[in-house]
Scaffold this motif. Structure first.
Motif, short mmCIF file in Angstrom:
data_model
loop_
_atom_site.label_atom_id
_atom_site.label_comp_id
_atom_site.label_asym_id
_atom_site.label_seq_id
_atom_site.Cartn_x
_atom_site.Cartn_y
_atom_site.Cartn_z
N GLU A 236 0.83 -1.20 0.00
CA GLU A 236 0.00 0.00 0.00
C GLU A 236 0.87 1.26 0.00
O GLU A 236 2.00 1.24 0.47
N GLY A 237 0.33 2.33 -0.51
CA GLY A 237 1.05 3.60 -0.51
C GLY A 237 1.30 4.11 -1.91
O GLY A 237 1.03 3.43 -2.90
N ASN A 238 1.81 5.33 -1.99
CA ASN A 238 2.09 5.96 -3.28
C ASN A 238 3.57 5.84 -3.61
O ASN A 238 4.43 6.19 -2.78
N TYR A 239 3.86 5.37 -4.82
CA TYR A 239 5.24 5.23 -5.24
C TYR A 239 5.81 6.63 -5.52
O TYR A 239 5.10 7.52 -6.00
N PRO A 240 7.10 6.86 -5.20
CA PRO A 240 7.69 8.19 -5.44
C PRO A 240 7.55 8.63 -6.89
O PRO A 240 7.56 7.80 -7.81
N ASN A 241 7.45 9.93 -7.10
CA ASN A 241 7.36 10.48 -8.45
C ASN A 241 8.74 10.45 -9.11
O ASN A 241 9.48 11.44 -9.09
N TYR A 242 9.08 9.29 -9.68
CA TYR A 242 10.41 9.10 -10.25
C TYR A 242 10.64 9.94 -11.50
O TYR A 242 11.78 10.27 -11.85
N LYS A 243 9.55 10.32 -12.18
CA LYS A 243 9.70 11.03 -13.46
C LYS A 243 10.38 12.40 -13.28
O LYS A 243 11.05 12.87 -14.19
N GLN A 244 10.22 12.99 -12.09
CA GLN A 244 10.83 14.30 -11.88
C GLN A 244 12.35 14.21 -11.74
O GLN A 244 13.05 15.21 -11.81
N LEU A 245 12.87 13.00 -11.56
CA LEU A 245 14.32 12.81 -11.47
C LEU A 245 14.98 12.68 -12.84
O LEU A 245 16.21 12.81 -12.95
N LEU A 246 14.18 12.40 -13.86
CA LEU A 246 14.75 12.13 -15.17
C LEU A 246 15.05 13.42 -15.92
O LEU A 246 14.13 14.20 -16.21
N PRO A 247 16.31 13.68 -16.23
CA PRO A 247 16.66 14.92 -16.93
C PRO A 247 16.23 14.88 -18.40
O PRO A 247 16.16 13.82 -19.01
N ASN A 248 15.92 16.04 -18.94
CA ASN A 248 15.53 16.16 -20.35
C ASN A 248 16.74 16.32 -21.27
O ASN A 248 16.66 16.10 -22.47
N THR A 249 17.86 16.75 -20.69
CA THR A 249 19.05 17.02 -21.49
C THR A 249 20.28 16.43 -20.81
O THR A 249 20.20 15.92 -19.69
N TYR A 250 21.40 16.53 -21.49
CA TYR A 250 22.68 16.12 -20.91
C TYR A 250 23.75 17.10 -21.39
O TYR A 250 23.62 17.74 -22.44
N THR A 251 24.81 17.22 -20.62
CA THR A 251 25.95 18.07 -20.99
C THR A 251 26.96 17.28 -21.81
O THR A 251 27.55 17.79 -22.76
#
Length: 365
Positions: A236-251
């Protein structure tokens, strides 16, 4: 009760059913395996009241009946029998086990005290080809947290959205995501957090061409694969919002041969420890990635890999065992190492068509 059964098939079934036997319960009957012989089959069952397993086997049944045998002892006996037919007969609270020249008599437990196999009303169901299911679980299972204080992270988030099946796991230090297209799936949108160990038990079944069915009830998961049915509690419970950790770009991004990188990391890790992180230096001019480990009072290891790099020169450090876990999940020939900065997560991304992403939190250099 009396039946005859193939020894190899019985041993394979016991290796699965034994995982449901309780080792800590105050109820002695939960340390046993229920044998229910009728018609032309024998049903093996085990439970610890949270996790239940049922395995159906073909058998030559002479006398139908039920009994409960001590789980570990019964498994040990069958495992060491000759490769021949096994005859099991129960009478007067004793199971007589004969095979070739071997004969055992084992005291049984009262089957009336054994809990009935749960009947669960499910409201949504998902079917996955077993081979794909097994591969997906292998890619994410190492990342599942072992910390029981954050129960939600001991599970794998499984979702089906717009005909894409995704599995996500994290222990808050790294994150693994794998997905496959499922254009023919009849299931509606599906979402559940399922205990990582439970998924591993299913994935440990012999590789086969069938499907795994995963169905959800209010607080339970029902999984079926061939002759086996598993039931476990739902996290039970809400899984962490992992999508906010994923970067859109890279250096910087380096395309590296997987086998070469894995071998270099393994060698350099011989000097690595929790106090000696593994540093990656991406150099645009030389088109190389240099891996360095410096351990005080031990020494230094350095590996140089020729690869294709775009972006800027970059340095970042990771826990070496986390890097090895991520690389071991990639089956393709190439992997992309994507870096934003030395203090932001790095990403190992498998080359298409393998859809696998592995994010690692950096270690301060």
């Amino acid at each position: 009760m009396k039946f005859t059964i193939n020894k190899t098939e019985l041993q394979n079934a016991l290796s699965v059913v034994l995982k449901g036997v309780s080792t800590r319960s105050t109820l002695p009957v939960l340390s046993g395996i229920m044998l229910d012989a009728s018609g032309d089959e024998v049903v093996l069952q085990s439970t610890d009241l949270e996790y239940s397993v049922k395995y159906i086997l073909p058998a030559l049944v002479d006398e139908p009946g039920k009994t409960v045998v001590p789980g570990k002892l019964f498994n040990d006996i069958v495992k060491n029998l000759a490769d021949a037919a096994v005859c099991i007969q129960e009478s007067d609270n004793t199971a007589h086990i004969t095979c070739d020249t071997s004969s055992f008599s084992v005291r049984t437990l009262n089957y009336e005290d054994f809990p009935g196999f749960p009947h669960v009303e499910t409201d949504s169901e998902l079917e996955i080809p077993f081979i794909q299911f097994q591969d997906m679980v292998r890619r994410v299972s190492r990342v599942v947290s072992r910390d029981e204080s954050r129960a939600i992270l001991t599970g794998v988030l499984i979702t089906l959205e717009e005909h894409v099946l995704r599995m996500v796991a994290t222990d808050s230090y790294r994150l693994a995501i794998t997905e496959i297209p499922m254009p023919d799936s009849a299931a509606e949108d599906f979402e559940a957090v399922i205990l990582g160990n439970f998924l591993n038990e299913i994935a440990a079944l012999p590789r086969n061409e069938g499907n795994v069915s995963i169905a959800l009830a209010e607080n339970q998961i029902v999984a079926k694969c061939g002759p086996v049915t598993f039931i476990n509690r739902r996290i039970e419970g809400n899984y962490p919002n992992y999508k906010q950790l994923l970067p859109n770009t890279y250096t910087s991004r380096a395309q590296i041969d997987v086998k070469e990188l894995a071998a270099s990391v393994k060698r350099a890790a011989l000097l690595s420890s929790s106090t000696a992180p593994m540093r990656f230096d991406l150099n645009i001019a030389s088109q190389t990635t240099q891996i360095t480990v410096s351990a005080p009072d031990v020494g230094t290891a350095q590996e140089t890999i020729v690869c294709q790099i775009e972006g800027e020169d970059m340095q970042i450090a990771f826990n070496s065992s986390y890097v090895q876990d991520g690389l071991s999940a990639i089956s393709g020939e190439k992997v992309y190492l994507e870096v934003q900065s030395d203090m932001k997560p790095g990403i190992l991304r498998a080359e298409e068509p393998e859809n696998y992403l592995y994010l690692i939190m950096p270690v301060r250099i």
